[in-house]
Scaffold this active site. Structure first.
Site, PDB file in Angstrom:
ATOM      1  CG  ASP A 626     -43.455  -8.021 -80.547  1.00  0.00           C
ATOM      2  OD1 ASP A 626     -42.961  -7.594 -81.616  1.00  0.00           O
ATOM      3  OD2 ASP A 626     -44.648  -8.351 -80.441  1.00  0.00           O
ATOM      4  CG  HIS A 661     -44.826  -9.677 -83.978  1.00  0.00           C
ATOM      5  ND1 HIS A 661     -45.577  -8.940 -83.075  1.00  0.00           N
ATOM      6  CD2 HIS A 661     -45.567  -9.739 -85.112  1.00  0.00           C
ATOM      7  CE1 HIS A 661     -46.707  -8.571 -83.651  1.00  0.00           C
ATOM      8  NE2 HIS A 661     -46.733  -9.039 -84.882  1.00  0.00           N
TER       9      HIS A 661
END
Length: 707
Positions: A626, A661
């Site tokens: 992420d 993400h």
């Protein structure tokens, strides 16, 4: 279940003074990139071992994994894009890790596979992101996302042969894909990061380049940059007729832009003259389309809920002219298709569409099937058709084709399902927040649960930030929760884009507490109205919504039985130091300014854990790749939760590998994560799967109208 023994986590005596206040940060060492920090990698491994052992022992996990897989196993399609008589669209047979890209010649042509991302990586974690055919459909430009990262690799293939070209672009991020004829394309990228900094370094100096097919990337022509303002970002678009390029510039996440225009007709090789069209970074400007020297835009300039304007650049004194005035509803987007305008409105977070003449003259309303979200309506001037998708909480997206000349809408691809959407009811309620503000909320239950009028375990979801509107949408994971007898609620909190600029402003900066108050009031409403069982209310949110969950758990731990905080922004004093975090000061404020610091310090999830309070069961989720909200936020927050005395309920962290993400996540990983979350929630909200909760699979997931 046996008592959880959390891994030992090193605590450092790190204390800093901010504006006269001492702030401890004992877990800062967990901010280091797991790829280059063996101690962090070891901590991640030990935490995952504890979490995986706990989740594997939950009695309903196998059931939820099975049901999510069943609900996800239906054929689904993306909205078609037309170019040069070709139709391009994505298709997933149901459980493929990544959707494939197909093309066909004409509506009745035979589908031909162009790209299969499932063959790109053994673990399915390399995804096809954006794609765009050239004007005549000869080439396809597409971006590749690996492991969930925000970085993209751009590639090109020949549509007729399916053969890849040698062209490859690196370090593209937050970019549009804009063809200039058939000769090349415009794109945005950042400078190559320093060694080891790709997933954590700040993003500055975004630049627009032109890549000519058949040339190396280092020969690309610089189109637009602002070296004196490295904080500005720039994205390029080209009108459908190829006449104009529009460069939209921004500073942060706020929808406040400057726009410049390049006339592509008079361009000389290597020369890109961009002249100002909109200046000042004060308002939102969304390009609708262009034809010749005429441009249409949706904007909130002097219209907080947006309006449609147009300009003729060939006029002696070009000026913006209003075509469709601001209304009570939010004008989300618009398209020029054929000789008509298609306007997509949002009323109380649900969609409806209207079709008008190009001059904004009287048109007709497009009927949609109940409370839901419509998207698409893409096309070009002179085109006789457009496609759109419609979805809601109880039904996945169906694709429709609309004939603009007759107004007739027909299904293009409608999925066959393993359940009856009519067995679930979607309703919208309004509740009152702490300061008297009226806030909308969607509530979804099976008809049997709604008819029984008894409180049940309920999952409440929220976001509340960045001018983002949460609208109805389908989730196989949520369907498994609803089928088991739970309820689902989505609150449209302040800070979002549901009601325009004022709604957004009321939930950011110094007003951020309003978002938390709205979410807490939503939970109280669900309990008081007898929808959620008193000891069975769970909350969930991701990214800015993960921050939301962390903040409200600190403020009202007594209200919730369980909480899922996903990829959250948890350290509000250091969020601006990593990757895209510097953009977020528009919504959150600047940690290095005293007034903003006081606000951020007061609600930062990492800094406000209440030692000695009885906390709900908490599952924190993040991923090692992420690079939007770096995983250090969740690492530090989870370590602090586990160190504090917060009662007997678990505080666990689930750390995905080869994921980011959220976008590009393979189906297998999505199912595993969904099963873990639902089993955790069921354990702590008291949801019990009835023995007769089985739905016969419909024998496949074949669409009723094959594209």
């Amino acid at each position: 279940m046996p008592e959880i023994t959390y891994p030992q986590t090193r605590r450092d005596d790190l204390v800093e003074t901010h504006f006269g206040e001492e702030v401890a940060d004992p877990y800062r060492w967990l901010e280091a990139d797991v790829r280059h920090a063996p101690e962090v990698a070891d901590w991640v491994g030990r935490e995952n071992a504890v979490t995986e052992s706990y989740l594997a022992g939950l009695p309903q996990r196998a059931h939820f994994e099975r049901r999510i897989r069943t609900f996800m196993d239906y054929e689904r399609f993306g909205i078609p894009t037309k170019a040069g008589g070709y139709y391009f669209y994505t298709r997933n047979t149901g459980l493929q890790n990544q959707a494939q890209l197909f093309v066909r010649k004409g509506l009745e042509g035979e589908p031909r596979l162009l790209l299969d991302p499932n063959a790109w990586a053994a673990d399915g974690a390399t995804a096809l992101d954006a794609w765009e055919p050239s004007e005549k459909g000869r080439y396809l430009l597409y971006s590749v996302q690996d492991g969930g990262s925000d970085w993209r690799i751009l590639r090109v293939l020949d549509v007729r042969t399916g053969a890849p070209l040698d062209d490859e672009i690196r370090w593209a991020k937050f970019t549009a894909l804009a063809w200039v004829g058939e000769e090349g394309f415009l794109y945005s990228r950042f400078p190559a990061p320093q060694e080891g900094a790709a997933f954590q370094g700040l993003n500055y100096d975004q630049t627009v380049y032109f890549h000519r097919l058949g040339t190396p990337q280092d020969s690309d022509e610089l189109v637009y940059a602002t070296p004196d303002h490295p904080d500005q970002g720039h994205v390029a678009e080209v009108t459908q007729d190829g006449r104009l390029a529009l460069i939209t510039s921004h500073v942060g996440t706020d929808a406040r832009y400057e726009v410049r225009v390049i006339d592509l007709r008079h361009r000389r090789r290597g020369e890109w003259k961009a002249r100002p069209l909109v200046s000042g970074f004060t308002d939102d400007w969304k390009l609708v389309e262009g034809a010749g020297q005429r441009l249409w835009y949706v904007t909130n300039w002097n219209a907080p809920r947006y309006r449609l304007v147009a300009i003729d650049l060939d006029a002696p004194d070009p000026e913006w002219r209003e075509l469709v005035a601001e209304r009570e509803e939010i004008l989300e987007r618009a398209g020029v298709v054929g000789d008509q305008l298609v306007l997509n409105y949002m009323r109380d977070a649900a969609s409806h569409a209207e079709i008008l003449a190009l001059d904004g003259g009287k048109g007709r309303t497009l009927s949609l099937n109940g409370i839901g979200t419509a998207s698409g309506f893409r096309g070009r001037p002179g085109d006789p058709e457009t496609f759109y998708a419609f979805t809601s909480f109880n039904c996945p997206a169906s694709i429709y084709r609309m004939d603009l000349s007759t107004g007739v809408t027909a299904p293009f691809a409608t999925p066959k399902l393993c359940y009856d959407p009519g067995a679930y009811v979607v309703e919208q309620r309004f509740y009152t927040s702490k300061d008297g503000t009226r806030v909308p909320m969607f509530i979804v239950r099976s008809r049997a649960v709604a008819k029984a009028r008894q409180p049940v375990p309920t999952l409440l979801y929220g976001y509340g930030g960045f001018d983002v509107a949460l609208t109805p949408g389908f989730s196989a994971t949520r369907m498994a929760w609803l089928e088991a007898g739970g309820a689902f609620a989505l609150a449209n909190l302040r800070g979002g884009g549901e009601y325009g600029r004022a709604w957004h402003d009321a939930g950011r900066g110094a007003n951020k507490q309003n978002v938390f108050d709205d979410f807490i009031a939503a939970g109280e409403f669900l309990v008081n109205e007898g929808i959620a069982s008193k000891d069975g209310l769970a909350i969930q949110g991701g990214s800015n919504g993960g921050l939301l969950v962390g903040a409200v758990v600190n403020q009202r731990p007594d209200l919730f039985a369980a909480a899922i905080a996903q990829v959250g922004v948890m350290d509000m004093l250091r969020f601006d130091r990593f990757t895209a975090g510097r953009y977020w000061v528009d919504d959150y404020g600047h940690p290095d300014r005293e007034d903003d610091f006081r606000v951020l310090r007061a609600y930062s999830p990492y800094h406000n854990i209440r030692e000695g309070a009885a906390y709900p069961a908490i599952l924190v989720t993040t991923a090692d790749t992420d690079d939007r909200v770096v995983p250090g936020h969740s690492f530090k927050y989870a370590a602090a939760l586990q160190h504090a005395r917060l009662g007997d309920k678990p505080r666990l962290i689930r750390i995905e590998t080869r994921a980011g993400h959220g976008s590009g996540k393979p189906t297998d990983k999505a199912i595993e994560e969904g099963a873990d979350i639902l089993a955790f929630l069921a354990r702590w909200t008291g949801l019990r799967v009835p023995e007769d909760t089985t739905i016969a699979h419909a024998g496949g997931s074949e669409a009723e109208a094959q594209p």
